[in-house]
Scaffold this motif. Structure first.
Motif, mmCIF file in Angstrom:
data_model
loop_
_atom_site.group_PDB
_atom_site.id
_atom_site.type_symbol
_atom_site.label_atom_id
_atom_site.label_comp_id
_atom_site.label_asym_id
_atom_site.label_seq_id
_atom_site.Cartn_x
_atom_site.Cartn_y
_atom_site.Cartn_z
ATOM 1 N N PHE A 166 0.825 -1.214 0.000
ATOM 2 C CA PHE A 166 0.000 0.000 0.000
ATOM 3 C C PHE A 166 0.859 1.263 0.000
ATOM 4 N N ILE A 167 2.103 1.096 0.441
ATOM 5 C CA ILE A 167 2.992 2.244 0.627
ATOM 6 C C ILE A 167 3.782 2.537 -0.647
ATOM 7 N N ASP A 168 4.118 1.453 -1.369
ATOM 8 C CA ASP A 168 4.918 1.603 -2.583
ATOM 9 C C ASP A 168 4.217 2.530 -3.562
ATOM 10 N N SER A 169 4.953 3.466 -4.058
ATOM 11 C CA SER A 169 4.483 4.414 -5.081
ATOM 12 C C SER A 169 3.229 5.179 -4.668
ATOM 13 N N ILE A 170 3.081 5.419 -3.380
ATOM 14 C CA ILE A 170 1.971 6.254 -2.914
ATOM 15 C C ILE A 170 2.117 7.673 -3.483
ATOM 16 N N ALA A 171 3.375 8.090 -3.709
ATOM 17 C CA ALA A 171 3.606 9.431 -4.252
ATOM 18 C C ALA A 171 3.127 9.531 -5.697
ATOM 19 N N ALA A 172 3.260 8.439 -6.448
ATOM 20 C CA ALA A 172 2.972 8.485 -7.890
ATOM 21 C C ALA A 172 1.506 8.192 -8.208
ATOM 22 N N HIS A 173 0.822 7.481 -7.335
ATOM 23 C CA HIS A 173 -0.529 7.039 -7.692
ATOM 24 C C HIS A 173 -1.585 7.628 -6.772
ATOM 25 N N HIS A 174 -2.462 8.368 -7.384
ATOM 26 C CA HIS A 174 -3.476 9.082 -6.649
ATOM 27 C C HIS A 174 -4.369 8.133 -5.843
ATOM 28 N N GLN A 175 -4.748 7.021 -6.461
ATOM 29 C CA GLN A 175 -5.639 6.063 -5.781
ATOM 30 C C GLN A 175 -4.978 5.440 -4.554
ATOM 31 N N GLN A 176 -3.700 5.130 -4.722
ATOM 32 C CA GLN A 176 -2.928 4.555 -3.625
ATOM 33 C C GLN A 176 -2.948 5.514 -2.431
ATOM 34 N N ARG A 177 -2.749 6.763 -2.727
ATOM 35 C CA ARG A 177 -2.707 7.778 -1.684
ATOM 36 C C ARG A 177 -4.078 7.916 -1.012
ATOM 37 N N ALA A 178 -5.141 7.888 -1.815
ATOM 38 C CA ALA A 178 -6.494 8.000 -1.264
ATOM 39 C C ALA A 178 -6.783 6.817 -0.325
ATOM 40 N N LEU A 179 -6.300 5.657 -0.714
ATOM 41 C CA LEU A 179 -6.493 4.458 0.099
ATOM 42 C C LEU A 179 -5.811 4.609 1.459
ATOM 43 N N VAL A 180 -4.570 5.079 1.429
ATOM 44 C CA VAL A 180 -3.831 5.261 2.685
ATOM 45 C C VAL A 180 -4.492 6.351 3.537
ATOM 46 N N GLU A 181 -4.980 7.398 2.875
ATOM 47 C CA GLU A 181 -5.702 8.433 3.616
ATOM 48 C C GLU A 181 -6.924 7.845 4.316
ATOM 49 N N ILE B 127 1.884 2.905 11.547
ATOM 50 C CA ILE B 127 3.259 2.775 11.048
ATOM 51 C C ILE B 127 3.179 2.310 9.598
ATOM 52 N N ALA B 128 3.841 3.026 8.683
ATOM 53 C CA ALA B 128 3.895 2.604 7.284
ATOM 54 C C ALA B 128 5.116 1.703 7.097
ATOM 55 N N GLU B 129 4.918 0.514 6.538
ATOM 56 C CA GLU B 129 6.005 -0.455 6.380
ATOM 57 C C GLU B 129 6.662 -0.363 5.001
ATOM 58 N N GLY B 130 7.949 -0.637 4.978
ATOM 59 C CA GLY B 130 8.654 -0.837 3.707
ATOM 60 C C GLY B 130 8.832 0.406 2.867
ATOM 61 N N ILE B 131 9.109 1.556 3.511
ATOM 62 C CA ILE B 131 9.335 2.797 2.756
ATOM 63 C C ILE B 131 10.744 2.756 2.134
ATOM 64 N N GLU B 132 10.802 2.914 0.817
ATOM 65 C CA GLU B 132 12.098 2.861 0.130
ATOM 66 C C GLU B 132 12.467 4.164 -0.555
ATOM 67 N N HIS B 133 11.489 5.054 -0.780
ATOM 68 C CA HIS B 133 11.772 6.265 -1.557
ATOM 69 C C HIS B 133 11.372 7.519 -0.791
ATOM 70 N N THR B 134 12.189 8.561 -0.945
ATOM 71 C CA THR B 134 11.906 9.817 -0.246
ATOM 72 C C THR B 134 10.548 10.385 -0.651
ATOM 73 N N ASP C 166 7.611 11.480 1.883
ATOM 74 C CA ASP C 166 7.027 12.828 1.910
ATOM 75 C C ASP C 166 5.509 12.771 1.752
ATOM 76 N N ALA C 167 5.042 11.910 0.851
ATOM 77 C CA ALA C 167 3.592 11.772 0.650
ATOM 78 C C ALA C 167 2.931 11.256 1.932
ATOM 79 N N LEU C 168 3.609 10.343 2.614
ATOM 80 C CA LEU C 168 3.066 9.809 3.871
ATOM 81 C C LEU C 168 2.993 10.897 4.938
ATOM 82 N N ALA C 169 4.017 11.729 4.994
ATOM 83 C CA ALA C 169 4.009 12.833 5.955
ATOM 84 C C ALA C 169 2.850 13.785 5.635
ATOM 85 N N GLU C 170 2.600 13.990 4.350
ATOM 86 C CA GLU C 170 1.502 14.884 3.953
ATOM 87 C C GLU C 170 0.133 14.367 4.384
#
Ligand code: C2E
Ligand code: MG
Ligand code: MG
Ligand code: MG
Length: 284
Positions: A208-223, A237-244, A248-252
């Motif tokens: 769910f965390i992978d490419s949350i920055a790039a995909h709008h739907q992914q981000r909406a799901l996490v929200e 806690i968000a697991e498996g964060i590999e990219h800045t 940043d999207a998670l912090a937002e």
């Protein structure tokens, strides 16, 4: 399958099955010995506050020191450990070790900087009759305050409507131990079930965390998960964060904590204290 070829294929199939079965038997026998010799080691991966980068906790991740194959991660042996029941003594060993290590951090660091330790507990281990008593015993033996321990369980443990499991979770939480639901999102949780779950933390699975920055739907799901967690008074806690960008999207979306290779890979014990002290200097 074409006629004529069929027989050969069947034999190859049988050979493959046979192989796997023998391999599993052998693995099981080796694992038996490993339990007797305590040939395991615990690595620790920091769980960091996304706003400061400081470690709030450390997750204990077991490794098997195999005599020929070197250090093996759980994907090589957890399935066989579960099947055989060896996960119970292995898990117990990990718990004792992790509590001893956490007690050392607790004694060494100022109270507000001492991380909690987060220990994975399999359903089988949790259901074992002596589990709650052994958690108490290990906490006392290590001299660690119960609020420095988190137990990570999966949704599968909670799926069956099991009164004993609920009671045990309640007892543990009464003494101050926290409970995290690991790999959240991969199971079958319904909202109604989540409402009654005695837990403190949700760990959102990496997919769910992978490419949350790039995909709008992914981000909406996490929200959505964040809102749900807040309603239920659970921290996340968000697991498996590999990219800045994902961090940043998670912090937002106000996700407070994260874990992943971006911050730190699982560390052998001798490296943990250096990392903790270094991370604190960076944050200061
Ligand atoms: P888990 O509890 O969900 O732990 C997270 C796994 O993801 C760990 O793998 C960790 O090394 C890995 N990981 C962390 N950050 C990243 C990242 O940024 N990218 C990628 N690709 N992976 C990342 P590990 O250590 O191999 O453990 C796998 C699983 O084995 C754990 O998943 C947990 O379910 C189980 N496990 C580990 N230790 C224990 C234990 O002591 N007892 C039990 N019952 N299960 C354990
Ligand atoms: Mg875990
Ligand atoms: Mg997980
Ligand atoms: Mg996992």
């Amino acid at each position: 399958v074409a006629k004529g070829e069929g027989k050969g294929q069947w034999r190859r199939y049988q050979a493959a099955l046979h192989n796997t079965f023998l391999e599993r038997l052998e693995l099981r026998a080796e694992l038996d010995k490993a339990v007797a010799r305590e040939s395991f080691v615990v690595h620790y991966q920091p769980i960091v506050a996304l706003d400061t980068g400081r470690a709030a906790g450390l997750e204990a991740l077991v490794r098997w020191n195999h005599p020929e194959r070197g250090v093996l991660t759980p994907d090589h042996f957890i399935a066989v450990a579960e099947e055989s029941g060896l996960i119970v003594p292995i898990g117990n060993w990990v718990l004792a070790q992790a509590l001893r290590d956490a007690a050392a951090w607790w004694r060494t660091l100022p109270a507000d900087a001492a991380p909690y330790v987060s220990v994975n507990v399999s359903a089988r281990q949790f259901r074992d009759a002596g589990f709650v008593a052994s958690v108490r015993r290990h906490l006392t033996a290590a001299g660690l305050p119960p609020d420095r321990l988190v137990l990570e369980i999966t949704e599968s443990l909670l799926l069956r409507d099991d009164e004993q499991v609920r009671q045990d979770l309640a007892t543990l939480r009464d003494i101050g131990v926290r409970v995290a639901i690991d790999d959240f999102g991969t199971g079958y949780s319904s909202l109604s079930y989540l409402r009654q779950v005695p837990a403190d933390i949700l760990k959102i699975e990496k997919s769910f965390i992978d490419s949350i920055a790039a995909h709008h739907q992914q981000r909406a799901l996490v929200e959505g998960i964040m809102r749900l967690a807040s309603t239920l008074d659970l921290t996340v806690i968000a697991e498996g964060i590999e990219h800045t960008a994902d961090r940043d999207a998670l912090a937002e979306v106000s996700c407070p904590y994260g874990q992943g290779y971006l911050f730190c890979r699982p560390l052998a014990l001798p490296q943990v204290m250096d990392w903790l002290v270094g991370a604190r200097q960076v944050a200061a």
